[in-house]
Design a protein around this motif. Structure first.
Motif, PDB file in Angstrom:
ATOM      1  N   CYS A  82     -26.628 -40.282  18.552  1.00  0.00           N
ATOM      2  CA  CYS A  82     -25.661 -40.429  17.466  1.00  0.00           C
ATOM      3  C   CYS A  82     -25.435 -39.095  16.755  1.00  0.00           C
ATOM      4  O   CYS A  82     -26.344 -38.266  16.666  1.00  0.00           O
ATOM      5  CB  CYS A  82     -26.164 -41.441  16.432  1.00  0.00           C
ATOM      6  N   GLY A  83     -24.234 -38.936  16.218  1.00  0.00           N
ATOM      7  CA  GLY A  83     -23.993 -37.847  15.292  1.00  0.00           C
ATOM      8  C   GLY A  83     -24.709 -38.099  13.983  1.00  0.00           C
ATOM      9  O   GLY A  83     -25.225 -37.168  13.348  1.00  0.00           O
ATOM     10  N   SER A  84     -24.741 -39.362  13.561  1.00  0.00           N
ATOM     11  CA  SER A  84     -25.514 -39.770  12.386  1.00  0.00           C
ATOM     12  C   SER A  84     -25.771 -41.268  12.495  1.00  0.00           C
ATOM     13  O   SER A  84     -25.233 -41.952  13.368  1.00  0.00           O
ATOM     14  CB  SER A  84     -24.784 -39.428  11.084  1.00  0.00           C
ATOM     15  N   TYR A  85     -26.593 -41.760  11.589  1.00  0.00           N
ATOM     16  CA  TYR A  85     -27.017 -43.160  11.604  1.00  0.00           C
ATOM     17  C   TYR A  85     -26.661 -43.810  10.271  1.00  0.00           C
ATOM     18  O   TYR A  85     -26.467 -43.117   9.269  1.00  0.00           O
ATOM     19  CB  TYR A  85     -28.525 -43.246  11.845  1.00  0.00           C
ATOM     20  N   PRO A  86     -26.599 -45.149  10.228  1.00  0.00           N
ATOM     21  CA  PRO A  86     -26.350 -45.800   8.936  1.00  0.00           C
ATOM     22  C   PRO A  86     -27.423 -45.417   7.923  1.00  0.00           C
ATOM     23  O   PRO A  86     -28.592 -45.253   8.274  1.00  0.00           O
ATOM     24  CB  PRO A  86     -26.426 -47.290   9.271  1.00  0.00           C
ATOM     25  N   SER A  87     -27.022 -45.257   6.680  1.00  0.00           N
ATOM     26  CA  SER A  87     -27.973 -44.924   5.626  1.00  0.00           C
ATOM     27  C   SER A  87     -27.651 -45.766   4.401  1.00  0.00           C
ATOM     28  O   SER A  87     -26.607 -46.407   4.319  1.00  0.00           O
ATOM     29  CB  SER A  87     -27.895 -43.441   5.269  1.00  0.00           C
ATOM     30  N   GLY A  88     -28.561 -45.757   3.452  1.00  0.00           N
ATOM     31  CA  GLY A  88     -28.326 -46.536   2.247  1.00  0.00           C
ATOM     32  C   GLY A  88     -29.344 -46.225   1.184  1.00  0.00           C
ATOM     33  O   GLY A  88     -30.207 -45.353   1.364  1.00  0.00           O
ATOM     34  N   PRO A  89     -29.304 -46.934   0.059  1.00  0.00           N
ATOM     35  CA  PRO A  89     -30.236 -46.658  -1.041  1.00  0.00           C
ATOM     36  C   PRO A  89     -31.663 -46.983  -0.655  1.00  0.00           C
ATOM     37  O   PRO A  89     -31.929 -47.856   0.177  1.00  0.00           O
ATOM     38  CB  PRO A  89     -29.724 -47.574  -2.162  1.00  0.00           C
ATOM     39  N   SER A  90     -32.604 -46.263  -1.256  1.00  0.00           N
ATOM     40  CA  SER A  90     -34.015 -46.462  -0.940  1.00  0.00           C
ATOM     41  C   SER A  90     -34.504 -47.839  -1.354  1.00  0.00           C
ATOM     42  O   SER A  90     -35.527 -48.309  -0.859  1.00  0.00           O
ATOM     43  CB  SER A  90     -34.857 -45.379  -1.626  1.00  0.00           C
ATOM     44  N   SER A 384     -30.870 -33.634   7.003  1.00  0.00           N
ATOM     45  CA  SER A 384     -30.826 -34.603   8.087  1.00  0.00           C
ATOM     46  C   SER A 384     -32.025 -35.526   8.200  1.00  0.00           C
ATOM     47  O   SER A 384     -31.908 -36.599   8.798  1.00  0.00           O
ATOM     48  CB  SER A 384     -30.621 -33.877   9.426  1.00  0.00           C
ATOM     49  N   ARG A 385     -33.178 -35.158   7.630  1.00  0.00           N
ATOM     50  CA  ARG A 385     -34.330 -36.033   7.813  1.00  0.00           C
ATOM     51  C   ARG A 385     -35.403 -35.757   6.773  1.00  0.00           C
ATOM     52  O   ARG A 385     -35.807 -34.615   6.572  1.00  0.00           O
ATOM     53  CB  ARG A 385     -34.934 -35.829   9.207  1.00  0.00           C
ATOM     54  N   LEU A 386     -35.859 -36.825   6.105  1.00  0.00           N
ATOM     55  CA  LEU A 386     -37.053 -36.795   5.267  1.00  0.00           C
ATOM     56  C   LEU A 386     -37.929 -37.946   5.738  1.00  0.00           C
ATOM     57  O   LEU A 386     -37.542 -39.113   5.621  1.00  0.00           O
ATOM     58  CB  LEU A 386     -36.708 -36.975   3.785  1.00  0.00           C
ATOM     59  N   SER A 387     -39.090 -37.648   6.266  1.00  0.00           N
ATOM     60  CA  SER A 387     -39.926 -38.703   6.841  1.00  0.00           C
ATOM     61  C   SER A 387     -40.351 -39.724   5.794  1.00  0.00           C
ATOM     62  O   SER A 387     -40.574 -40.891   6.107  1.00  0.00           O
ATOM     63  CB  SER A 387     -41.163 -38.091   7.509  1.00  0.00           C
ATOM     64  N   ALA A 388     -40.460 -39.296   4.531  1.00  0.00           N
ATOM     65  CA  ALA A 388     -40.853 -40.228   3.477  1.00  0.00           C
ATOM     66  C   ALA A 388     -39.740 -41.220   3.135  1.00  0.00           C
ATOM     67  O   ALA A 388     -40.010 -42.299   2.617  1.00  0.00           O
ATOM     68  CB  ALA A 388     -41.258 -39.451   2.226  1.00  0.00           C
ATOM     69  N   ARG A 389     -38.489 -40.857   3.418  1.00  0.00           N
ATOM     70  CA  ARG A 389     -37.355 -41.727   3.095  1.00  0.00           C
ATOM     71  C   ARG A 389     -36.361 -41.697   4.263  1.00  0.00           C
ATOM     72  O   ARG A 389     -35.209 -41.305   4.114  1.00  0.00           O
ATOM     73  CB  ARG A 389     -36.671 -41.248   1.812  1.00  0.00           C
ATOM     74  N   PRO A 390     -36.761 -42.138   5.446  1.00  0.00           N
ATOM     75  CA  PRO A 390     -35.925 -41.919   6.632  1.00  0.00           C
ATOM     76  C   PRO A 390     -34.570 -42.584   6.581  1.00  0.00           C
ATOM     77  O   PRO A 390     -33.567 -41.980   6.972  1.00  0.00           O
ATOM     78  CB  PRO A 390     -36.780 -42.481   7.773  1.00  0.00           C
ATOM     79  N   HIS A 391     -34.481 -43.830   6.106  1.00  0.00           N
ATOM     80  CA  HIS A 391     -33.181 -44.509   6.193  1.00  0.00           C
ATOM     81  C   HIS A 391     -32.245 -44.132   5.051  1.00  0.00           C
ATOM     82  O   HIS A 391     -31.086 -44.526   5.050  1.00  0.00           O
ATOM     83  CB  HIS A 391     -33.367 -46.034   6.256  1.00  0.00           C
ATOM     84  N   VAL A 392     -32.748 -43.328   4.088  1.00  0.00           N
ATOM     85  CA  VAL A 392     -31.860 -42.817   3.043  1.00  0.00           C
ATOM     86  C   VAL A 392     -31.059 -41.627   3.583  1.00  0.00           C
ATOM     87  O   VAL A 392     -29.965 -41.332   3.113  1.00  0.00           O
ATOM     88  CB  VAL A 392     -32.677 -42.426   1.793  1.00  0.00           C
ATOM     89  N   THR A 393     -31.628 -40.952   4.567  1.00  0.00           N
ATOM     90  CA  THR A 393     -30.907 -39.872   5.243  1.00  0.00           C
ATOM     91  C   THR A 393     -30.278 -40.429   6.509  1.00  0.00           C
ATOM     92  O   THR A 393     -30.733 -41.417   7.061  1.00  0.00           O
ATOM     93  CB  THR A 393     -31.863 -38.725   5.590  1.00  0.00           C
ATOM     94  N   ALA A 394     -29.243 -39.794   6.978  1.00  0.00           N
ATOM     95  CA  ALA A 394     -28.469 -40.376   8.069  1.00  0.00           C
ATOM     96  C   ALA A 394     -28.414 -39.501   9.307  1.00  0.00           C
ATOM     97  O   ALA A 394     -27.776 -39.860  10.285  1.00  0.00           O
ATOM     98  CB  ALA A 394     -27.035 -40.649   7.589  1.00  0.00           C
ATOM     99  N   GLY A 395     -29.089 -38.352   9.293  1.00  0.00           N
ATOM    100  CA  GLY A 395     -28.836 -37.382  10.342  1.00  0.00           C
ATOM    101  C   GLY A 395     -27.775 -36.404   9.876  1.00  0.00           C
ATOM    102  O   GLY A 395     -27.300 -36.462   8.746  1.00  0.00           O
TER     103      GLY A 395
END
Length: 541
Positions: A82-90, A384-395
């Motif tokens: 993917c170019g990026s992934y879905p993201s959202g609030p923590s 693009s990536r924070l391991s502590a908050r992965p789904h808040v970032t999207a790539g």
């Protein structure tokens, strides 16, 4: 004869082990009905299994258009690029795809969007792949992460090659078996028009890549029309490339937006239709960023604080002085915010996204306004990536394509994570200090390489609510502090590395910190070579 089939029939065409390319940018242009049918078929039958999916920008979001999450099921999805992934609030439940990535249940890669489009073009032409310098010394580089998003990468997607005495990244072309694209209308022969879409994205390139490699092209549309009723100049994907059409009348134009004709360029809203940014710290930062622009510039903007800069110019009576360009394809107009980011109202033109990435990759624009999650001691930036908050970032999306050769970049963001900062009487007030430093010795994910930019002499600025910093060969230097900010207590003490301080350190303009319009005036862009023209004319005379 009509090519129309149901979404269920379309899903039945996808075989086990297929490579499926999907055209969308989050909710924009997402063929959600077909993706849902694929997921439903798997739940009912256990097929298709072991899919590889390609999403050049992104597919789906957390706000009603599930996209790739329809496919995020163990057994169904083997590998996703993917170019990026879905993201959202923590605070929200993470998307299913992020759970699979975190559990190493899928081979997950983040290839920059422009490169992914280039890979489709090369696959369509039967060429071996893409040579590029985009991504060198970032997470894209195989000497770092090689685009891998977890510890289950599978076969590498990129390698370093020497060519012509120089170092390049090489991405082998991936040949899709199926393309799932979206448009507004299809005639009985499968000709596709995009009259209600906010972007064309890369539907044509993806369709050609599948078709030219013996694959199947499935188009989801809003409606079917009679052959011969579409203008040939409006057909963006010809019917010779389209095998099947799925009609989904309720498809959303983009995230939480059923339909706005100004997004698709059918009407222009009056400027009074648009709201200006709310007063607060993000607006203050956006104002400071706006002062870095010049009349006549072509400027890319990204998601975050910088997306508010066009509204600053609108409020200051300067709308149109800068032409905004965004990776989904819109040129000019007013880029939209929040759920509709990626679209523009009143655009001057809408380009296919792959063509706009060609413009970006070679640095054809004047400046880019982008965000940051972390800034490293060497000037590198992570978005693009924070391991502590992965789904808040999207790539990274198109970030790496855009920044690799940009002449000038203004990064913006809050100086420290978790801080509560306000504005009072023209001064910045830190009401509660944050717990997490964003200026770190080494960023977790290198989305932008500070050393490469510095070596190339590029103009890099970092704008925060507390200070403005620039990248120099010696390191990051504080050049400006906000009124009310103490340099040592509020800035230098909250970086994990020593910051340089300019001998000409100044205090930011007080007008930035008051809610009324600040009377912004932009200088004219200096056009290279223009100053030489009178002398050349004199010699000719």
């Amino acid at each position: 004869m009509s090519k129309r089939i149901s979404a269920k029939e379309a899903a039945s065409l996808i075989g086990d082990g297929s490579v499926v390319t999907v055209s969308s940018s989050s909710g924009l242009g997402c063929p959600d009905a077909v993706l849902a049918a694929i997921g439903e078929r798997f739940e009912a039958t256990g097929h298709p299994r072991g899919l590889t999916t390609l999403h050049p920008i992104a597919a789906g979001d957390m706000y009603g258009i599930r996209g790739i999450d329809h496919l995020a099921r163990p057994g169904l999805l083997k590998r996703t690029i993917c170019g990026s992934y879905p993201s959202g609030p923590s605070t929200a439940e993470p998307p299913a795809i992020w759970r699979m990535i975190g559990e190493n249940a899928v081979e997950a890669y983040n290839i920059p969007s422009g490169i992914l489009f280039d890979m489709h073009r090369e696959a369509a032409a039967g060429r071996p792949g893409v040579f590029t310098k985009v991504g060198l010394d970032t997470f894209v580089d195989p000497r770092r992460h090689g685009c891998a998003m977890n510890d289950n990468p599978g076969e590498p997607v990129v390698r370093v090659e020497r060519f012509g005495g120089e170092e390049w990244l090489f991405f082998p072309a991936i040949r899709p078996n199926v393309a799932v694209i979206r448009a507004t209308s299809a005639d009985e022969r499968g000709n596709l028009t995009f009259e209600h879409e906010g972007a064309f994205l890369g539907a044509l390139e993806q369709a050609m890549a599948a078709h030219n490699n013996g694959g199947v092209v499935i188009a989801q549309v809003k409606r079917e029309v009679k052959s011969g009723t579409q203008s040939p100049q409006d057909v963006r994907v010809p019917g010779i490339l389209v095998d099947h059409v799925v009609v989904a009348p309720d498809q959303m134009q983009t995230t939480q937006t059923p339909y706005d004709p100004a997004i698709s360029g059918e009407i222009f809203h009056p400027l009074s239709h648009f709201e200006t940014a709310e007063w607060g710290m993000q607006k203050v930062i956006a104002r400071r960023v706006a002062t870095e622009l010049a009349d006549g510039m072509a400027v890319n903007i990204g998601f975050g604080i910088s997306a508010n800069v066009p509204r600053i110019l609108l409020e200051e009576g300067l709308h149109g002085a800068v032409t905004w360009v965004i990776e989904q394809g819109a040129v000019g107009g007013l880029p939209l915010l929040d759920f509709a980011f990626g679209c523009s109202s009143n655009a001057e033109a809408i380009m296919p996204s792959p063509h706009l990435f060609t413009y970006f990759q070679a640095g054809g624009f004047d400046a880019s306004l982008l965000s940051f999650l972390e800034i490293g001691q060497d000037g590198s930036v992570n978005v693009s990536r924070l391991s502590a908050r992965p789904h808040v970032t999207a790539g990274a999306g198109g970030f790496v394509d855009i920044t690799s050769h940009a002449k000038r970049i203004v990064f913006s963001g809050l100086f420290k994570a978790g801080a509560r900062v306000g504005v009072s009487d023209g001064r910045v007030v830190i009401e509660k200090e944050g717990k997490v430093n964003k200026l770190v010795r080494e960023v977790e994910h290198v989305s932008f390489s500070g050393p490469r930019a510095s070596a190339a002499g590029r103009d890099i600025l970092y704008v925060t609510e507390r200070c403005v910093m620039c990248l120099t060969p010696a390191g990051i230097e504080v050049t400006e502090i906000a009124p009310g900010i103490d340099l040592q207590r509020d800035v230098l003490a909250h970086a994990d590395f020593p910051l340089l301080v300019s001998p000409n350190l100044k205090v930011s303009d007080a007008a930035l910190y008051r809610p009324e319009p600040m009377g912004l005036a932009l200088p004219r862009k200096v056009t290279p070579g223009l100053a030489l023209q009178p002398k050349a004319e004199a010699r000719a005379a």
